[in-house]
Design an enzyme around this catalytic site. Structure first.
Site, PDB file in Angstrom:
ATOM      1  N   ALA A  41       0.833  -1.206   0.000  1.00  0.00           N
ATOM      2  CA  ALA A  41       0.000   0.000   0.000  1.00  0.00           C
ATOM      3  C   ALA A  41       0.870   1.260   0.000  1.00  0.00           C
ATOM      4  CB  ALA A  41      -0.930  -0.009   1.208  1.00  0.00           C
ATOM      5  N   ASN A  42       1.947   1.241   0.778  1.00  0.00           N
ATOM      6  CA  ASN A  42       2.817   2.427   0.832  1.00  0.00           C
ATOM      7  C   ASN A  42       3.395   2.734  -0.554  1.00  0.00           C
ATOM      8  OD1 ASN A  42       2.422   2.439   3.585  1.00  0.00           O
ATOM      9  ND2 ASN A  42       4.440   1.627   4.112  1.00  0.00           N
ATOM     10  N   GLU A 138       5.127  -9.425   1.719  1.00  0.00           N
ATOM     11  CA  GLU A 138       4.210  -9.511   2.864  1.00  0.00           C
ATOM     12  C   GLU A 138       2.952 -10.313   2.499  1.00  0.00           C
ATOM     13  OE1 GLU A 138       5.340  -5.699   5.646  1.00  0.00           O
ATOM     14  OE2 GLU A 138       3.880  -5.353   4.055  1.00  0.00           O
ATOM     15  N   LEU A 220      21.026   1.437   0.362  1.00  0.00           N
ATOM     16  CA  LEU A 220      22.068   1.328   1.382  1.00  0.00           C
ATOM     17  C   LEU A 220      21.983   2.425   2.436  1.00  0.00           C
ATOM     18  CD1 LEU A 220      24.855   0.688  -1.266  1.00  0.00           C
ATOM     19  CD2 LEU A 220      24.095  -0.997   0.409  1.00  0.00           C
ATOM     20  N   GLY A 224      23.715   5.465   0.251  1.00  0.00           N
ATOM     21  CA  GLY A 224      23.079   5.698  -1.052  1.00  0.00           C
ATOM     22  C   GLY A 224      22.467   4.436  -1.619  1.00  0.00           C
ATOM     23  N   ASP A 251       9.833   2.095   1.063  1.00  0.00           N
ATOM     24  CA  ASP A 251       8.631   2.063   0.221  1.00  0.00           C
ATOM     25  C   ASP A 251       8.492   3.365  -0.576  1.00  0.00           C
ATOM     26  OD1 ASP A 251       8.067  -0.401   1.373  1.00  0.00           O
ATOM     27  OD2 ASP A 251       6.919   0.522   2.991  1.00  0.00           O
TER      28      ASP A 251
HETATM   29  O1  RIB Z   1       7.968  -0.569   5.196  1.00  0.00           O
HETATM   30  C1  RIB Z   1       7.201  -0.009   6.213  1.00  0.00           C
HETATM   31  C2  RIB Z   1       5.959  -0.805   6.400  1.00  0.00           C
HETATM   32  O2  RIB Z   1       6.310  -2.085   6.873  1.00  0.00           O
HETATM   33  C3  RIB Z   1       5.003  -0.262   7.440  1.00  0.00           C
HETATM   34  O3  RIB Z   1       4.059   0.602   6.882  1.00  0.00           O
HETATM   35  C4  RIB Z   1       4.405  -1.504   8.051  1.00  0.00           C
HETATM   36  O4  RIB Z   1       3.045  -1.613   7.830  1.00  0.00           O
HETATM   37  C5  RIB Z   1       5.182  -2.668   7.479  1.00  0.00           C
HETATM   38  O5  RIB Z   1       4.493  -3.301   6.478  1.00  0.00           O
END
Ligand code: RIB
Length: 304
Positions: A41-42, A138, A220, A224, A251
């Site tokens: 989602a991010n 995930e 990294l 960088g 993300d």
């Molecule tokens: O990468 C950060 C994310 O990792 C967070 O928003 C959390 O929900 C986990 O998924």
């Protein structure tokens, strides 16, 4: 549609603490924030805020969090045709951020663990209409493998962010990705190799090249990023900022990189812009709450 993100969503429960508790210790957190998160989602939100059209393939639970997650996708202009309510809890992520801006994250996958290869196949036609597929870890690995195979079938480039690192990931089953973007810890776990020095990072990254993935991009942090291909390598310098909360910076990097890549196909420029975008995100608290939109990012780039 520009980008299909096939991945997770979580509700981030962020406690800001002075220091991490020791085993058996209770510490008081002076501040707390709840926000929309989850690596998939991010990344989708970052790309959408910058102007990409994004389709999200994910599963939410049957609880109070689901409506908010769907509303958040819609507020950010993300297509929710394949955001599927599920008889499960929504994914949640208790996060602890200390005064040094270090974080620890626990993920409870909930509905995300129920996103199946069948879900990917059911969305095949609409995913195939996108120009880039973006994946993380995930969701079940079989679902990731199915998405990689779908990309291959339709000639759509696939970007895999192997986060959080999963020792069970079979590299041979993701070899058809065009891009793999681990951070240094994930790279080390994937390859079983050290990543202390830049030479270590190069050696480990070249293992992923040898698997057959043509673009290996290692983020990294303060060192960088390294972009490795069969033709050579480029190091992208980090952008120095005063870090406040680094949660979700990876993300932000991938969402911005994906957006820029689809927008003009220039990998090096996309990496430079992604570094700026991720650096800006760590100056603000939270995950998605720290992501700039296109106008804010243009102002930021103009000010460099
Ligand atoms: O990468 C950060 C994310 O990792 C967070 O928003 C959390 O929900 C986990 O998924």
């Amino acid at each position: 549609m520009d980008i299909a993100v096939i991945g997770s969503n979580m509700v981030d429960l962020i406690s800001y603490i002075h220091r991490m508790p020791a085993e058996g210790e209770t510490v008081e957190a002076p501040d707390f924030a709840m926000g929309c998160g989850g690596k998939g989602a991010n990344q989708a939100v970052a790309a959408a805020r910058l102007g990409s059209s994004v389709r999200m393939v994910t599963r939410v639970g049957n609880d109070i969090f689901a409506d908010n997650t769907i509303a958040n996708f819609r507020r950010n202009g993300i297509d929710t045709t394949y955001v599927m309510p599920t008889e499960a809890t929504s994914g949640v992520a208790p996060i602890f951020v200390d005064e040094e801006s270090r974080n620890s994250i626990i993920i409870v996958k909930g509905a995300n663990a129920l996103l199946t290869p069948d879900d990917v196949r059911a969305a095949e036609e609409d995913i195939a209409a996108c120009r880039l597929i973006v994946l993380q870890l995930e969701i079940p690995l079989e679902t990731v493998y199915e998405a990689v195979a779908l990309g291959k079938r339709h000639g759509i480039p696939v970007l895999l962010n192997p986060a959080p690192a999963q020792p069970d990931l079979v590299l041979g089953r993701v070899r058809d990705c065009e891009y793999i973007v681990p951070n240094e810890t994930e790279l080390s776990l994937l390859t079983g190799m050290p990543v202390e020095t830049m030479d270590d990072v190069r050696n480990a990254a070249s293992v992923l090249l040898d698997v057959g993935i043509p673009n290996v991009i290692v983020t990294l942090g303060e060192r960088g990023a390294l972009w490795l291909t069969a033709e050579g390598e480029r190091v992208i310098d980090a952008v120095a900022v005063d870090a406040h909360d680094t949660t979700g910076a990876g993300d932000a990097f991938i969402g911005c990189f994906s957006h820029c890549l689809v927008a003009d196909g220039d990998v090096l420029e996309a990496l430079r812009r992604a570094s700026h975008y991720a650096a800006d995100s760590v100056t603000k608290p939270g995950t998605q709450s720290s992501y700039a939109d296109a106008e804010q990012f243009a102002r930021l780039c103009g000010a460099q």
